[in-house]
Design a protein around this motif. Structure first.
Motif, PDB file in Angstrom:
ATOM      1  N   ARG A 236      73.374  58.019  44.615  1.00 28.21           N
ATOM      2  CA  ARG A 236      71.372  58.439  44.725  1.00 28.21           C
ATOM      3  C   ARG A 236      71.236  59.424  44.462  1.00 28.21           C
ATOM      4  NH1 ARG A 236      70.521  61.675  49.773  1.00 28.21           N
ATOM      5  NH2 ARG A 236      72.574  62.827  50.266  1.00 28.21           N
ATOM      6  N   ALA A 237      69.543  59.830  45.004  1.00 24.59           N
ATOM      7  CA  ALA A 237      68.984  61.579  44.000  1.00 24.59           C
ATOM      8  C   ALA A 237      67.904  61.032  45.027  1.00 24.59           C
ATOM      9  CB  ALA A 237      68.409  61.347  42.698  1.00 24.59           C
ATOM     10  N   VAL A 238      67.034  62.793  45.452  1.00 24.52           N
ATOM     11  CA  VAL A 238      66.255  62.802  46.035  1.00 24.52           C
ATOM     12  C   VAL A 238      65.184  63.492  44.749  1.00 24.52           C
ATOM     13  CG1 VAL A 238      65.315  64.799  47.241  1.00 24.52           C
ATOM     14  CG2 VAL A 238      67.138  63.968  48.312  1.00 24.52           C
ATOM     15  N   LEU A 239      63.767  63.383  44.915  1.00 25.09           N
ATOM     16  CA  LEU A 239      63.080  63.638  43.857  1.00 25.09           C
ATOM     17  C   LEU A 239      62.212  63.550  44.145  1.00 25.09           C
ATOM     18  CD1 LEU A 239      62.760  61.388  40.377  1.00 25.09           C
ATOM     19  CD2 LEU A 239      60.530  61.868  42.182  1.00 25.09           C
ATOM     20  N   VAL A 240      61.377  65.664  43.734  1.00 23.16           N
ATOM     21  CA  VAL A 240      60.449  65.869  44.259  1.00 23.16           C
ATOM     22  C   VAL A 240      58.861  65.355  42.308  1.00 23.16           C
ATOM     23  CG1 VAL A 240      58.900  67.274  45.232  1.00 23.16           C
ATOM     24  CG2 VAL A 240      61.119  67.378  45.769  1.00 23.16           C
ATOM     25  N   THR A 241      57.826  64.554  43.385  1.00 23.54           N
ATOM     26  CA  THR A 241      57.215  65.265  42.381  1.00 23.54           C
ATOM     27  C   THR A 241      56.952  65.953  42.020  1.00 23.54           C
ATOM     28  OG1 THR A 241      55.830  64.043  44.045  1.00 23.54           O
ATOM     29  CG2 THR A 241      56.665  62.232  42.659  1.00 23.54           C
ATOM     30  N   PRO A 242      55.459  66.096  40.905  1.00 28.81           N
ATOM     31  CA  PRO A 242      54.751  67.150  40.695  1.00 28.81           C
ATOM     32  C   PRO A 242      53.323  67.607  41.915  1.00 28.81           C
ATOM     33  CG  PRO A 242      55.250  66.282  38.859  1.00 28.81           C
ATOM     34  CD  PRO A 242      55.128  65.579  39.692  1.00 28.81           C
ATOM     35  N   ASP A 243      53.719  66.410  42.365  1.00 23.47           N
ATOM     36  CA  ASP A 243      51.999  66.673  43.773  1.00 23.47           C
ATOM     37  C   ASP A 243      53.007  67.383  44.590  1.00 23.47           C
ATOM     38  OD1 ASP A 243      50.220  65.605  42.196  1.00 23.47           O
ATOM     39  OD2 ASP A 243      50.623  63.836  42.495  1.00 23.47           O
ATOM     40  N   GLY A 244      54.392  67.375  44.911  1.00 26.70           N
ATOM     41  CA  GLY A 244      55.334  67.455  45.921  1.00 26.70           C
ATOM     42  C   GLY A 244      55.605  66.138  46.871  1.00 26.70           C
ATOM     43  N   GLU A 245      55.730  65.113  46.452  1.00 25.37           N
ATOM     44  CA  GLU A 245      55.748  64.043  47.242  1.00 25.37           C
ATOM     45  C   GLU A 245      57.150  63.785  47.288  1.00 25.37           C
ATOM     46  OE1 GLU A 245      55.408  59.348  47.376  1.00 25.37           O
ATOM     47  OE2 GLU A 245      54.805  60.261  46.031  1.00 25.37           O
ATOM     48  N   ILE A 246      58.188  63.735  48.048  1.00 24.92           N
ATOM     49  CA  ILE A 246      60.044  63.647  48.194  1.00 24.92           C
ATOM     50  C   ILE A 246      59.829  62.409  48.729  1.00 24.92           C
ATOM     51  CG2 ILE A 246      61.804  64.721  49.398  1.00 24.92           C
ATOM     52  CD1 ILE A 246      60.440  66.892  50.563  1.00 24.92           C
TER      53      ILE A 246
END
Length: 928
Positions: free
Chosen positions: A21-31
């Protein structure tokens, strides 16, 4: 033209990956939390912000990233020669940022880490080390470095032109200067009261009172008394229990002696970890960094340091694109490093992990090709700097290997030390065993051939002897004739790729005639296979056999090789002697640089060629001599071996070790010194005799350290640990796990690590079992937010793994011998230690002979001592501070109680089932 610096963060997602699994943070700050395959698909075509790209890719189950904004690369560029553990938490610790508590917080922190690093670079852009930083970043950008635009913006030079000259760091490094020879050292003693006073000064006012430490410093002062007789050094054996504070305890009298007598004290360790720890402790003696750099010097073998000529070769005309980024980070480090140490110093070990070892390892002189004063970078050479600084320093921190090898080679470049402190003294036997042994193997002979002949086809920068000596020999016919004869004779040594030409190797042609070296290797291989006791292992795994009785083919092969080696040795001796004669015959004409080169060439011929040739000749003569009588005590242990990997031969040959390697240690290292302190937390084996006779334990310590071979008796001292092991530790032997059942062993590790909530160190006696357990438990532990790291699995060196383990309080680590000794992880980061089984010694021929002849007639006790000592060393990793607490677990129901005696005073040993052990571990560690 430079402009105002600005912070330019890449518009990319940030990611922290676990297993599956992975945690991803978009450039807009969405986790978002995604399955690994979904995260990998989302990242395709991007250059994500992450920490340690290879490890992240492995956790996501993908081959790698086409491009990535790896924060470790940015850290290495912005904070060169500074350390950090290669994880988000490690970076946060290094930058004094808030510690992330989970993967979500870690992923959200990555942009903040990038911002902090770029701001630090902008603030420091006027420092001398950043003069070429923009040109270097632009060149790295041309090679695809993702961080180049951000770095150039922070430097205020977004349009900077790429500069290959930015790799030429030697232009900005200081040059060493020769000084007059140091005067002889005085012989003033260090009184116990002086040692105590210096210790108090180092600790400072208001420091915790530790009577054992002051007593230890007093005892250590005995090693700095004047020598009374030649060959009889002032010798102190001092055992200091964990927590005594022995490092500062011996630094105190050592620094007093160095000040009073005008000569350095050499402190030697067995592991790089402790070498680094001692160096850090000297900051308390010399708080000013510049003063510390002058007075404290780390010394290692040449193969540990950055070779500027190798860097020059790799970057000449601009480095190849696939190495441009790695070499750029090396260049940044070279401008900031304290001493140029690539291995265990201030060089980030994870750079080799990010780019592959081939990008870093060739930068050190690992094959003895140094050309000394003929090198254009000789005056800025890191090794030459350290050698000269060591002569005027007060404290030289070395390692057992360097000290032993220099003694074996007659003193080495630094000269023989007068005063020596051997920390980790329990390893002296093993260190001497390695230094004073000889190996007549295919790998060793092929390496000598390469050193003499240089590259023989293929891509290699190996120079060969002719190229190294051509300017010194010139057109002198008498020297050229000897060089030609030596190089012709060198062709009797095994060719590159020789293992494939052994029987069954697959590449031998009918018309190929093996040379003398390969004929010997074939005969040795045949004898090993003939004598292998388990037919199932023959040809599959590493094997060994006794030298005697020899097969019919081996003596003839040995005789042929012996003749060939003599044909090689004779012209090399003449060449060395005639080169040395130039120093006298042409004394008025030879320039200083040429004199240095001639001396270095003679020394290299001796050390790299003539010494092994003499040893090999003696070994071959043994093969043709009468065999020894059964049971006769030998001076040397000789045997033959065959090494195989993946079902193919990789090496073969003959080995020679001293039966008791402390004899040459006492002769070559101890006797020439004026004073020695040999110290360790586990110098004695307190469980050795049934009646715990103190005299017997000291005799054993003296035998294992070589003290018994010196003419005067050693001063003995023992300081107990101040720690309350009875209340701070538990020792559990699990009785219902079958150590042969891999599934049960893995389940036990998993249950215990979960019970402790991480902070577990698992120790194994075999790499295969370690890998099997790691594969079984990594996933379940990750699901419980417990990261698992493993030696021989993760793409990290041992020092980096320990740094990660220390920084990640809830991580677990699996390792083998290297993790058992010299690892210092205080606090909750290490609260559980699990041993997979009793660490008995390997049943080799060498161990068999020592067990028979060095056990005092008690072979089983000899085995017990080895295993008991390893268990004590492992147990010593658990409690490093007074407020630590931890659980020691042994997953071996057959472990004899006698092996666990002496782990630590007051420790209660309990035998129970796994379920009870899990409950005991959880409850004990949960207690306040």
């Amino acid at each position: 033209m430079a402009s105002a610096p600005r912070l330019l963060l890449p518009d990319v997602p940030a990611i922290v990956a676990g297993l599956g699994r992975a945690v991803l943070v978009t450039p807009d700050g969405e986790i978002e939390t995604l399955p690994a395959d979904a995260a990998a698909a989302r990242l395709r075509g991007t250059a994500p912000m992450l920490v340690h790209a290879p490890a992240t890719a492995r956790r996501l189950g993908i081959p790698g990233f086409e491009a990535a904004h790896d924060l470790l690369e940015l850290f290495a560029f912005c904070h060169p020669a500074e350390s950090c553990a290669p994880t988000p938490r490690g970076l946060a610790l290094a930058l004094d940022l808030p510690q992330p508590t989970d993967d979500e917080a870690a992923a959200a922190l990555l942009p903040e880490i990038a911002t902090r690093l770029l701001r630090d670079l902008a603030d420091a852009r006027d420092l001398p080390r950043n003069r070429d930083a923009a040109g270097l970043a632009a060149r790295m950008g041309e090679a695809g470095w993702a961080w180049a635009p951000s770095v150039l913006a922070a430097l205020g030079d977004p349009a900077a032109k790429a500069s290959a000259n930015a790799y030429k760091v030697w232009r900005r490094l200081p040059e060493w200067e020769d000084t007059a020879p140091a005067p002889p050292a005085a012989s003033f003693p260090v009184e116990p009261a002086e040692a105590r006073r210096r210790l108090a000064e180092i600790l400072g006012a208001g420091a915790e009172q530790r009577p054992q430490q002051a007593d230890y410093a007093s005892a250590a002062a005995g090693a700095f008394a004047p020598r009374e007789h030649p060959g009889a050094p002032a010798l102190v054996l001092a055992e200091a229990g964990t927590g005594t504070g022995k490092t500062l305890g011996y630094i105190a009298p050592a620094s007093v002696w160095a000040e009073k007598n005008g000569a350095p004290v050499w402190i030697s360790t067995f592991t790089r970890n402790l070498q680094r720890q001692i160096d850090q402790e000297t900051a308390r003696l010399f708080p000013d960094p510049e003063q510390r750099r002058r007075r404290v010097v780390l010394r290692k073998g040449r193969e540990n340091y950055l070779c500027l000529l190798n860097l020059d070769d790799q970057t000449a005309g601009g480095p190849p694109p696939y190495w441009a980024v790695a070499l750029g980070l090396v260049a940044r480090w070279a401008l900031a490093t304290r001493d140029g140490d690539l291995v265990g110093g201030d060089f980030p070990g994870w750079i080799a992990e990010l780019f592959g070892s081939a990008a870093v390892l060739p930068l050190a002189d690992r094959r003895g090709e140094c050309i000394h004063s003929a090198c254009p970078h000789y005056k800025t050479c890191f090794v030459e700097h350290s050698i000269r600084r060591a002569k005027s320093a007060q404290i030289v921190i070395a390692n057992h290997a360097l000290v032993m090898v220099q003694a074996a080679l007659g003193g080495g470049e630094d000269g023989p030390p007068l005063r020596l402190v051997f920390d980790e003294g329990h390893h002296l036997f093993d260190a001497a065993d390695s230094a004073f042994s000889a190996d007549l193997t295919g790998a060793e002979m092929a390496e000598l051939r390469r050193w003499l002949l240089g590259a023989e086809g293929g891509r290699s920068r190996a120079r060969g002897l002719r190229r190294r000596l051509e300017e010194l020999i010139g057109d002198r016919p008498e020297l050229n004739a000897q060089l030609d004869a030596a190089l012709m004779a060198a062709r009797a040594l095994p060719l590159p790729g020789w293992p494939s030409r052994l029987p069954g190797g697959g590449s031998a042609r009918p018309d190929e005639t093996p040379n003398a070296g390969e004929v010997f290797l074939r005969a040795a291989r045949e004898q090993v296979l003939a004598r292998t006791q388990d037919a199932r292992d023959a040809g599959l795994y590493d094997s060994e056999c006794d030298l005697f009785p020899v097969t019919a083919d081996l003596p003839d092969a040995a005789e042929g090789l012996g003749r060939a080696l003599r044909r090689l040795e004779e012209p090399l001796v003449v060449l060395r002697d005639r080169l040395a004669a130039r120093l006298e015959d042409e004394a008025e004409e030879i320039e200083v640089g040429d004199r240095i080169r001639i001396e270095a060439a003679c020394r290299a011929l001796d050390n790299r060629a003539l010494r092994p040739l003499r040893a090999w000749g003696q070994m071959l003569a043994t093969i043709q001599a009468d065999p020894p009588e059964p049971g006769q005590r030998p001076a040397f242990v000789d045997w033959l071996s065959l090494e195989r990997r993946g079902g193919a031969d990789t090496d073969a040959g003959m080995h020679r070790h001293h039966l008791d390697p402390t004899e040459p240690f006492a002769r070559a290292v101890a006797a020439p010194a004026h004073g020695l302190l040999i110290t360790s937390a586990t110098l004695r084996d307190e469980g050795e005799s049934e009646d715990d006779d103190p005299e017997a334990t000291w005799r054993e310590a003296e035998a294992r350290t070589g003290a018994s071979h010196l003419p005067t008796p050693a001063i003995r001292a023992a300081m107990p640990s101040p720690f309350d092991y009875a209340s701070r530790t538990r020792c559990l032997v699990v009785t219902d796990v079958a150590r042969e059942n891999a599934g049960q062993v893995a389940a036990a590790f998993q249950a215990l690590f979960l019970a402790a909530g991480g902070g577990g160190l698992g120790l194994f006696t075999a790499i295969r079992r370690l890998r099997d357990v790691q594969a079984r438990i990594a996933g379940p532990l990750e699901q419980a937010d417990i990261p698992l790291y493993a030696q021989h699995v993760d793409a990290m060196d041992n020092a980096t793994l320990v740094d990660v383990f220390r920084a990640e309080e809830h991580a677990c680590l699996l390792g083998t011998d290297a993790m058992r000794d010299g690892v210092d992880v205080p606090g909750r980061a290490l609260r559980l230690l699990v041993f997979d089984r009793v660490p008995w010694p390997r049943p080799t021929i060498l161990h068999r002979e020592r067990r028979l002849h060095l056990s005092g007639g008690r072979p089983k006790d000899y085995d017990d001592r080895v295993a008991r000592h390893r268990l004590r060393q492992a147990f010593g990793r658990l409690i490093r501070r007074a407020d630590d607490k931890g659980v020691f677990v042994l997953l071996d129901r057959s472990a004899p109680s006698r092996l666990l005696h002496g782990l630590a005073p007051g420790v209660l040993i309990r035998r129970l089932g796994l379920a009870q052990a899990v409950t005991e571990t959880r409850n004990f560690l949960a207690e306040p």
